[in-house]
Design an enzyme around this catalytic site. Structure first.
Site, short mmCIF file in Angstrom:
data_model
loop_
_atom_site.label_atom_id
_atom_site.label_comp_id
_atom_site.label_asym_id
_atom_site.label_seq_id
_atom_site.Cartn_x
_atom_site.Cartn_y
_atom_site.Cartn_z
N TYR A 197 6.18 8.11 -1.78
CA TYR A 197 5.13 8.49 -2.57
C TYR A 197 4.41 10.24 -2.49
CZ TYR A 197 -0.14 7.77 -3.16
OH TYR A 197 -1.35 7.47 -3.51
N HIS A 203 7.69 -7.73 -2.38
CA HIS A 203 7.22 -7.20 -0.85
C HIS A 203 8.65 -6.86 0.10
CE1 HIS A 203 3.30 -4.70 -2.14
NE2 HIS A 203 2.79 -6.05 -2.16
N LYS A 229 1.09 -1.01 -0.66
CA LYS A 229 -0.01 0.11 0.09
C LYS A 229 0.99 1.04 0.10
CE LYS A 229 -3.60 -1.10 -0.59
NZ LYS A 229 -3.54 -2.18 -1.76
N THR A 280 2.31 0.35 -4.95
CA THR A 280 3.00 -0.52 -5.94
C THR A 280 2.05 0.12 -7.54
OG1 THR A 280 2.94 -1.97 -3.84
CG2 THR A 280 3.46 -3.31 -6.03
N1 LIG Z 1 -1.93 6.11 -10.32
C1 LIG Z 1 -1.76 5.93 -8.90
N2 LIG Z 1 -1.32 7.29 -7.89
C2 LIG Z 1 -1.37 7.75 -6.36
N3 LIG Z 1 -1.90 6.98 -5.89
C3 LIG Z 1 -2.53 5.60 -6.44
C4 LIG Z 1 -2.46 4.97 -7.47
N4 LIG Z 1 -2.69 3.91 -8.63
C5 LIG Z 1 -2.67 3.37 -6.58
N5 LIG Z 1 -2.85 4.21 -6.24
C6 LIG Z 1 -3.13 4.13 -4.65
O1 LIG Z 1 -1.97 3.48 -4.09
C7 LIG Z 1 -2.35 2.89 -3.07
C8 LIG Z 1 -2.72 1.13 -2.95
O2 LIG Z 1 -1.69 1.24 -2.59
P1 LIG Z 1 -0.62 -0.06 -3.48
O3 LIG Z 1 -0.39 0.08 -5.12
O4 LIG Z 1 0.83 0.23 -3.04
O5 LIG Z 1 -0.51 -2.05 -2.94
S1 LIG Z 1 -0.82 -3.00 -3.20
O6 LIG Z 1 0.81 -3.09 -2.24
O7 LIG Z 1 -0.12 -3.00 -4.25
O8 LIG Z 1 -1.78 -4.02 -2.85
C9 LIG Z 1 -4.44 2.78 -2.25
O9 LIG Z 1 -3.39 4.05 -1.39
P2 LIG Z 1 -5.18 4.77 -0.78
O10 LIG Z 1 -6.03 5.52 -1.76
O11 LIG Z 1 -4.74 5.86 0.23
O12 LIG Z 1 -5.83 3.25 -0.35
C10 LIG Z 1 -3.97 3.56 -4.60
O13 LIG Z 1 -5.95 4.10 -4.41
#
Ligand SMILES: Nc1ncnc2c1ncn2[C@@H]1O[C@H](COP(=O)(O)OS(=O)(=O)O)[C@@H](OP(=O)(O)O)[C@H]1O
Length: 365
Positions: free
Chosen positions: A242, A154, A94, A97
């Site tokens: 991030y 991870h 989260k 990724t």
């Molecule tokens: N394109 C883009 N830009 C910015 N942020 C994004 C993007 N795509 C996904 N997200 C947000 O990233 C959070 C999910 O984390 P991960 O992608 O690391 O999840 S995982 O580890 O693969 O399960 C989750 O954060 P939160 O919204 O705070 O829950 C997603 O909404």
């Protein structure tokens, strides 16, 4: 001019295809089961605690894992061979990724960035395009190397398979404010869980996260492992945050391209050039609104079906202030300060928190 592609894209998997003789399937299944049994025996001797979902998690080399993930990790440690040209995205769950998978995929396949079907991201989740090593290894124990050289994990730095360090392959690590990580993770786990399993409350998730008992936790040791590696081997390990990427994505994408040895040309960097196209395409707004990410699904993390949309929630900095009480925020900030202080990673998240209004503790579920 577009730079050459860094990876040889092949979307075929290493799983035995439907034409393989049945006997071969059977032998492969037996071998897989033998490896699994051996690993399960080892796992059964490790310290365990209740996980965030129903099953227990286990403490291995200082970090917590579910049984399935640990089986994948053990296989990787036993036989994964990294190549010098590999690119490994590493994250604590989260922390960005999905975003970085999309960015790295496009960055390494620069010719296919448009809205047509030729762009695989238009029709396929970033999670299918960039395999998660431990999950792939658990499914393919005899051949745990995905076909693409762009991969994700991870796994904490100290537990990575030795060849990821000795091969000289590039590692990109993204980290995020632990408060936002906790809240994002809590939402995710509760969406992922089958209906029959009760929800974990945010108070309980906070308590376990703070103690380090979270998937791939402790969060702080995870970040520090990669941070130390990036200080020692800056040509091999790049750290991105991030929050910095949200603030100035173009700047950090250029850093990323340089780190990978394929900097953008002046034309690509200018105005509406490739850099800003790439950043726009991978923005939260664009990616989360693609049909495939709204309605599609894939299998992974040991689940036969995961809806792609659960990887997109808000994509904002500082949403934790809408969920955590002041006491919880202070507690997590204090741990961060204590853990990161001596490594000059201290206060890296403070600017986002200055004008926060927080939830009263009684309102936290
Ligand atoms: N394109 C883009 N830009 C910015 N942020 C994004 C993007 N795509 C996904 N997200 C947000 O990233 C959070 C999910 O984390 P991960 O992608 O690391 O999840 S995982 O580890 O693969 O399960 C989750 O954060 P939160 O919204 O705070 O829950 C997603 O909404």
């Amino acid at each position: 001019m577009a730079s050459p592609s860094l990876t040889t894209q092949s979307f075929s998997s290493n799983i035995v295809g439907p034409d393989e003789p049945k006997l071969f399937h059977k032998e492969k299944e037996d071998e897989n089961n033998q490896i699994l049994q051996k690993n399960l025996l080892m796992v059964s001797e490790l310290p365990s605690e209740k996980g965030w979902l129903s099953e227990n998690i286990h403490l291995y080399q200082g970090f917590w894992y579910s049984t399935g993930v640990l089986n994948g990790l053990l296989i990787l440690q036993q036989c994964f061979q990294a190549q010098p040209s590999d690119i490994l995205l590493a994250t604590y769950p989260k922390s960005g990724t999905t975003w970085l998978k999309a960015l790295l995929f496009i960055l390494t396949n620069r010719t296919c960035i448009d809205n047509s079907e030729k762009n695989p991201l238009m029709t396929t989740s970033p999670h299918e395009l960039v395999s998660m090593l431990e999950s792939y290894a658990a499914k393919n124990p005899m051949n745990p190397r995905p076909s693409n050289s762009l991969m994700h994990t991870h796994i904490p730095y100290t537990s990575l398979p030795e060849s990821t360090k000795s091969s000289g392959c590039r590692i990109i690590y993204v980290y995020r404010d632990p408060k936002d990580v906790l809240v994002s993770c809590w939402h995710f786990v509760n969406k992922l869980k089958p209906n029959e399993i009760p929800q974990i409350s945010l108070v309980e998730a906070f308590e376990r996260f703070s103690r380090g008992v979270s998937p791939y936790g402790p969060y702080w040791d995870h970040v520090l492992g990669y941070w130390k590696a990036s200080v020692e081997f800056p040509e091999r390990v790049l750290l991105l945050r991030y929050e910095d990427m949200k603030r100035d994505p173009c700047f950090h994408i250029k850093r990323l391209a340089e780190f990978l040895g394929h900097p953008f040309t002046t034309e690509e960097e200018a105005g509406e050039g490739l850099v800003s196209k790439l950043v726009d395409f991978c923005s939260f707004e664009k990616l989360s609104n693609l049909e495939v990410n709204k309605k599609g699904s894939h299998s992974g993390f040991g689940f036969p079906v995961i809806e792609n949309k659960i990887f997109f929630r808000q994509g904002q900095v500082g949403d934790s202030k809408n969920h955590l009480a002041r006491e919880m925020i202070d507690h997590l900030d204090q741990i961060t300060e204590e853990k990161f202080k001596e490594f000059h990673l201290i206060n890296t998240f403070s600017s986002e928190e200055d004008e926060i209004s927080v939830c009263p503790i009684d309102n936290v579920i």
